[in-house]
Design a protein around this motif. Structure first.
Motif, mmCIF file in Angstrom:
data_model
loop_
_atom_site.group_PDB
_atom_site.id
_atom_site.type_symbol
_atom_site.label_atom_id
_atom_site.label_comp_id
_atom_site.label_asym_id
_atom_site.label_seq_id
_atom_site.Cartn_x
_atom_site.Cartn_y
_atom_site.Cartn_z
ATOM 1 N N LEU A 144 58.023 -4.855 -17.030
ATOM 2 C CA LEU A 144 58.949 -5.114 -15.932
ATOM 3 C C LEU A 144 60.112 -4.118 -15.948
ATOM 4 O O LEU A 144 60.509 -3.574 -14.911
ATOM 5 C CB LEU A 144 59.485 -6.546 -16.037
ATOM 6 C CG LEU A 144 58.509 -7.631 -15.587
ATOM 7 C CD1 LEU A 144 59.006 -9.009 -15.991
ATOM 8 C CD2 LEU A 144 58.313 -7.558 -14.079
ATOM 9 N N ILE A 203 58.526 -6.336 -4.649
ATOM 10 C CA ILE A 203 57.297 -7.098 -4.816
ATOM 11 C C ILE A 203 56.493 -7.020 -3.521
ATOM 12 O O ILE A 203 56.983 -7.409 -2.461
ATOM 13 C CB ILE A 203 57.594 -8.585 -5.070
ATOM 14 C CG1 ILE A 203 58.711 -8.752 -6.091
ATOM 15 C CG2 ILE A 203 56.329 -9.333 -5.470
ATOM 16 C CD1 ILE A 203 58.351 -8.356 -7.471
ATOM 17 N N HIS A 208 59.863 -4.558 0.074
ATOM 18 C CA HIS A 208 59.862 -5.862 -0.566
ATOM 19 C C HIS A 208 59.284 -6.919 0.355
ATOM 20 O O HIS A 208 59.734 -7.113 1.478
ATOM 21 C CB HIS A 208 61.288 -6.249 -0.957
ATOM 22 C CG HIS A 208 61.341 -7.462 -1.827
ATOM 23 N ND1 HIS A 208 60.879 -7.480 -3.113
ATOM 24 C CD2 HIS A 208 61.801 -8.714 -1.581
ATOM 25 C CE1 HIS A 208 61.048 -8.672 -3.633
ATOM 26 N NE2 HIS A 208 61.617 -9.449 -2.716
ATOM 27 N N ARG A 264 63.578 -4.955 -8.401
ATOM 28 C CA ARG A 264 62.157 -4.643 -8.256
ATOM 29 C C ARG A 264 61.681 -4.998 -6.856
ATOM 30 O O ARG A 264 62.200 -5.933 -6.246
ATOM 31 C CB ARG A 264 61.349 -5.412 -9.313
ATOM 32 C CG ARG A 264 61.263 -4.687 -10.650
ATOM 33 C CD ARG A 264 60.698 -5.613 -11.719
ATOM 34 N NE ARG A 264 61.675 -6.620 -12.104
ATOM 35 C CZ ARG A 264 62.454 -6.521 -13.170
ATOM 36 N NH1 ARG A 264 62.330 -5.491 -13.990
ATOM 37 N NH2 ARG A 264 63.331 -7.450 -13.457
ATOM 38 N N ASP A 308 62.725 -12.042 -9.149
ATOM 39 C CA ASP A 308 62.955 -10.810 -8.392
ATOM 40 C C ASP A 308 62.902 -11.037 -6.893
ATOM 41 O O ASP A 308 62.688 -10.107 -6.120
ATOM 42 C CB ASP A 308 61.887 -9.770 -8.793
ATOM 43 C CG ASP A 308 62.096 -9.285 -10.211
ATOM 44 O OD1 ASP A 308 63.268 -9.038 -10.584
ATOM 45 O OD2 ASP A 308 61.099 -9.192 -10.957
ATOM 46 N N CYS A 328 57.168 -13.486 -10.438
ATOM 47 C CA CYS A 328 58.085 -12.699 -9.630
ATOM 48 C C CYS A 328 59.295 -13.449 -9.114
ATOM 49 O O CYS A 328 60.181 -12.859 -8.482
ATOM 50 C CB CYS A 328 57.331 -12.098 -8.438
ATOM 51 S SG CYS A 328 55.992 -11.004 -8.957
ATOM 52 N N VAL A 363 54.037 -4.406 -8.063
ATOM 53 C CA VAL A 363 55.455 -4.457 -8.409
ATOM 54 C C VAL A 363 55.939 -3.057 -8.762
ATOM 55 O O VAL A 363 55.329 -2.383 -9.601
ATOM 56 C CB VAL A 363 55.690 -5.395 -9.610
ATOM 57 C CG1 VAL A 363 57.168 -5.453 -9.955
ATOM 58 C CG2 VAL A 363 55.144 -6.784 -9.306
#
Lengths: 300, 300
Positions: free
Chosen positions: B229, B257, B178, B255, B249, B246, B169
DNA sequence: TTGTGCTATCAAGAATTCTAATGAGGCTCT
DNA sequence: AGAGCCTCATTAGAATTCTTGATAGCACAA
């Protein structure tokens, strides 16, 4: 938290169908039982018993709970017995109930072996008829009892121990041939000594007599074992007794023993013990000795 | 007669290996525990524990007895739960321990469903790391806890709940794409935020890093979930977190991932509960909800 | 109505279980 | 060797729980 004592109360009430009788069985007061059950019901949040004016009945939920805690109680006792089996010598009490029929010949040898091989075990024997013995077992005054087979009862574990054969027993003047099977229907009218009405064997014997059209002249009811034996030896009366009691008369001088035949009449012996409590190790060993002895007697 | 309380004491001592610790766990005094154990040993006529200067150890006979009464204790609790399952509505307390990783996304939906479907159930959640949760479960302050898989422990039932995948992350400026799996070894030296040493996941992550020759520039240990985070979102540091955390997100704006791949790194979640006590019905239902939620999250 | 069976409730005494303090033994450090 | 710290065992008294016996209430039968 629900205690074992409380569970015992629930079990007793469930099996006796009554708070009052449960109290007697548990050596407690009705009040105490009532409180225990009430506490359990409260902490479970459910009603275990349906109260009626003549006793109580398990609710469906109560029945499930009853079955579960039976296992718990048995398990807790099993744990004790199991733990004690890891000790060197067998010890503790054995309280056994046996019917008079067994007491004459089978008991003494078993007792003797037990006493000499396990000197730390203290044995207490109660002789009595099935009704009394059953009650005592229920009340846990006895670890187990050996009685004639019967219809079963709540709260008791019943298991088959041995099958014996009933004999016609008479004195020297009875006309019986020692050891030779007889067919009762072919005999002249019998003067018969039988156990009294509250004895389980009585019913079986009567059944046999009527269904096989045996001719009976006179009947005398007598619950005294030795009295019966003595009486038939001296008179022309006869009686019906299981083989296990006949060992001392094997020679046939005082009494004549004739197996009942065509068909034979059997006596099934069962051992009974409280369902909620497993047998102690020493009790199991003693029972084994008794069984061995009975089997030996039956074989002869 | 040996009571359930006494059995609990024996079990506690057996599992804790110490009278003192057993007393703490049972909310009792060392003296009381000592007396209980002594009473049990006396009435069994055998020694259950070998006393040493730094604690106690079960004797062979003691071990057998311990295993037996574990069943008895569990049985007595099962009976209660079973009986209560026959009530109309689910009620009573649930005390659950969950690790922070689950608390972010998986907890709320499960809680909500539980609260609306079973309004009589009162839920108490304790968030914490595996060590603290394990201790609380042992002390029965918690009905159960969900923690990362670990080596097991005496007195606890451990069973697998779900398997999740660890993700890398980072923030928008981390360079991560992502949703696209990454191979850690191929990345430039990482500036990595990890849990601290007493966290079980830490050890697994370190194992992975060394056995797959991942290049690490700097490491920061931080046990604050939200802090981590927020920190990775604002800086070029990255962290490794399981997928279940997650979900918020998923859009990838704040963020990024990236599933760790070649090979993937898994996180196994287990539920733990006291071995001597079955889960209450309401706890089982809640656990089911949690599991459902986790599985859903893992699938996305 | 009265009597008989049943269970529930209460308060007081008996019995058990807990606690806190203390003792005795072993280990480890200084 | 002695101090400090750990262990479990043993007490006496406090707190709690269990048991009891008396009583009340309810349902049914004569």
């Amino acid at each position: 938290m629900i205690s074992l004592r409380q569970m015992r109360s629930v079990v007793a009430v469930a099996e006796e169908g009554s708070f009052t009788r449960a109290a007697v069985r548990e050596n407690a007061t009705q009040s105490g039982i009532s409180q225990h059950v009430a506490t359990v019901e409260e902490s479970l949040g459910i009603r275990l018993f349906e109260r009626t004016s003549e006793g109580v009945l398990l609710t469906p939920a109560g029945d499930r709970y009853y079955k579960k805690i039976l296992d718990v109680l048995r398990g807790s006792e099993e744990a004790i017995i199991d733990a004690q089996s890891s000790r060197e010598t067998l010890s503790g009490p054995v309280r056994a109930g046996i019917m008079p029929v067994l007491a004459r010949a089978a008991l003494a040898p078993a007792l003797e072996r037990m006493a000499c091989q396990h000197s730390d075990v203290s044995i207490h024997i109660m002789e009595g008829y099935s009704g009394a013995l059953t009650d005592s077992v229920k009340a846990e005054e006895l670890d187990f009892a050996v009685v004639p087979a019967f219809g079963g009862a709540v709260g008791l574990n019943v298991s088959h121990l041995a099958r014996d054969r009933e004999m016609l027993v008479g004195g020297a003047q009875s006309g019986l041939v020692h050891g030779k099977p007889v067919r009762l229907a072919e005999l002249p009218p019998l003067k018969l000594v039988t156990p009294s009405r509250n004895n389980i064997r009585k019913a079986r014997i009567e059944d046999y007599l009527t269904t096989h059209s045996v001719c009976v002249d006179r009947v005398m009811e007598m619950d005294a074992m030795f009295g019966t034996l003595d009486f038939v030896a001296r008179t022309d009366w006869v009686t019906i007794l299981p083989g296990v009691i006949c060992a001392p008369d094997l020679d046939g001088t005082v009494r004549r023993i004739a197996p009942i035949d065509q068909p034979p009449l059997y006596l099934d012996l069962v051992q009974i013990e409280p369902a909620r409590r497993p047998l102690s190790l020493q009790a199991r060993v003693f029972l084994e000795e008794l069984k061995k002895e009975v089997e030996e007697l039956v074989a002869t």
